[in-house]
Design an enzyme around this catalytic site. Structure first.
Site, mmCIF file in Angstrom:
data_model
loop_
_atom_site.group_PDB
_atom_site.id
_atom_site.type_symbol
_atom_site.label_atom_id
_atom_site.label_comp_id
_atom_site.label_asym_id
_atom_site.label_seq_id
_atom_site.Cartn_x
_atom_site.Cartn_y
_atom_site.Cartn_z
ATOM 1 N N ARG A 139 0.854 -1.182 0.000
ATOM 2 C CA ARG A 139 0.000 0.000 0.000
ATOM 3 C C ARG A 139 0.892 1.235 0.000
ATOM 4 O O ARG A 139 1.916 1.287 0.700
ATOM 5 C CB ARG A 139 -0.926 0.033 1.213
ATOM 6 N N HIS A 140 0.519 2.224 -0.797
ATOM 7 C CA HIS A 140 1.309 3.456 -0.903
ATOM 8 C C HIS A 140 1.511 4.108 0.464
ATOM 9 O O HIS A 140 0.763 3.853 1.417
ATOM 10 C CB HIS A 140 0.619 4.443 -1.848
ATOM 11 N N GLN A 156 1.602 7.050 3.413
ATOM 12 C CA GLN A 156 0.563 7.958 3.896
ATOM 13 C C GLN A 156 0.546 9.264 3.092
ATOM 14 O O GLN A 156 1.590 9.821 2.766
ATOM 15 C CB GLN A 156 0.814 8.287 5.363
ATOM 16 N N THR A 157 -0.672 9.752 2.788
ATOM 17 C CA THR A 157 -0.837 11.013 2.061
ATOM 18 C C THR A 157 -1.595 12.015 2.935
ATOM 19 O O THR A 157 -2.132 11.677 3.994
ATOM 20 C CB THR A 157 -1.641 10.809 0.762
ATOM 21 N N TYR A 170 -14.419 7.149 -6.963
ATOM 22 C CA TYR A 170 -15.545 7.529 -6.121
ATOM 23 C C TYR A 170 -16.439 8.597 -6.753
ATOM 24 O O TYR A 170 -17.356 9.107 -6.111
ATOM 25 C CB TYR A 170 -15.037 8.027 -4.766
ATOM 26 N N GLU A 174 -6.935 3.104 -7.535
ATOM 27 C CA GLU A 174 -7.928 2.831 -6.505
ATOM 28 C C GLU A 174 -9.325 2.941 -7.116
ATOM 29 O O GLU A 174 -9.506 3.464 -8.224
ATOM 30 C CB GLU A 174 -7.746 3.845 -5.368
ATOM 31 N N GLU A 175 -10.319 2.456 -6.391
ATOM 32 C CA GLU A 175 -11.719 2.619 -6.786
ATOM 33 C C GLU A 175 -12.011 4.088 -7.103
ATOM 34 O O GLU A 175 -11.538 4.990 -6.414
ATOM 35 C CB GLU A 175 -12.603 2.143 -5.629
ATOM 36 N N ARG A 183 0.928 9.287 -5.692
ATOM 37 C CA ARG A 183 1.261 8.607 -4.448
ATOM 38 C C ARG A 183 1.785 7.195 -4.693
ATOM 39 O O ARG A 183 2.670 6.717 -3.976
ATOM 40 C CB ARG A 183 0.041 8.585 -3.525
#
Length: 218
Positions: free
Chosen positions: A10-11, A13-14, A91, A88-89, A60
Site C-alpha cells: 500500500r502506498h 501515507q498522504t 468515487y 484505486e476505486e 502517491r
C-alpha cells in the site's frame, strides 16, 4: 503452470489520508511520514529480486514505487510500469470529500450508516454499487466497472512476456483495493475491519492468471 509472486504494497501515507478524504483517482502527495514509511518497506524488500514493478498512474503510487526501487539492490529495475488499471476505486462525485459523510450518504437509503455497516451486512462490492447509486452524476465505479478495470491490471502482469515462472513482482496498491481483493479471493480469512496500513505488504500468487492470497497486511 506459471506462478508469479506478487508483492502488493500500500502506498505511503498522504495528506488526504490524514484529512479523512475520499482518495480514489484523485491524489494528494505523500506526507513526510508517508515517505519514511515507504523507505521502511523499501528496506524490508531491499534484498528481494523483482522481475517487474507495476503501479497506478497516481503520484502517491509512483512515488512509493520509486522509493522502493531506488533502495532495491537485488533488481535491475529503474522505474515502475504505470497503468490506470491499478488505480484505486473511483468515487465519482465523492472524490476529495469527507469519507464518513460520503459513506453515510451511500448507506442511508438502505437503512445503514457507514461503509462498515454495508460490508457487515453485504460486501465491499455492494458498497461500490451503493456509492454509484448515491452519486448524483452516477460516475463512481460500481463493482462491475471496478473489477473489469482491475482484472485488466492482473492480466497485464500475467501476460507480460518478460516475466517467467517463479518471478517476484512488485505492485503498489491502495487501501480499498486491498480490502476488495481480500473480500473477493479470501472471504472470511482476514479481519477486514482493520484497514491495511500505509506501507504494509500483502502477498498474492498469480497462478496461470488466477489469484491466490498468501498473506494480508504484513
Amino acid at each position: 503452470m506459471t506462478t508469479l509472486n506478487l508483492y502488493l504494497v500500500r502506498h505511503g501515507q498522504t495528506y488526504y489520508n490524514i484529512f479523512n478524504k475520499m482518495q480514489g483517482w484523485s491524489n494528494s502527495p505523500l506526507t513526510q511520514q508517508g515517505i519514511d514509511g515507504a523507505k521502511q518497506i523499501a528496506k524490508r524488500l531491499a534484498g528481494t529480486k523483482f522481475a517487474g514493478a507495476f503501479c497506478s498512474d497516481t503520484g502517491r503510487a509512483e512515488t512509493t514505487a520509486q522509493i522502493i526501487l531506488d533502495h532495491n539492490h537485488a533488481s535491475d529495475l529503474t522505474a515502475p510500469h504505470t497503468a490506470p488499471y491499478f488505480r484505486e476505486e473511483f468515487y465519482g462525485y465523492y472524490e476529495g470529500t469527507d469519507i464518513t459523510s460520503s459513506w453515510y450518504l451511500a448507506a442511508g437509503p438502505h437503512g445503514l450508516k457507514s461503509l462498515t455497516d454495508i460490508v457487515e451486512k453485504y460486501s465491499f462490492d455492494t458498497a461500490k454499487d451503493f456509492l454509484k447509486e448515491a452519486d448524483p452524476f452516477h460516475m463512481a465505479e460500481d463493482h462491475d466497472d471496478y473489477w473489469q478495470r482491475v482484472d485488466q491490471g492482473f492480466a497485464l502482469i500475467a501476460n507480460d512476456p518478460s516475466l517467467h515462472d517463479g518471478d517476484n513482482v512488485l505492485v503498489i496498491s491502495h487501501g480499498n483495493t486491498l480490502l476488495s481483493l481480500m473480500d473477493r479471493y479470501a472471504p472470511g480469512k482476514y479481519d477486514l475491519s482493520k484497514r491495511p496500513e500505509n506501507g504494509s505488504l500483502t502477498r498474492l500468487k498469480l497462478v496461470d492468471g488466477q489469484i491466490e492470497v498468501v498473506s494480508y497486511n504484513e
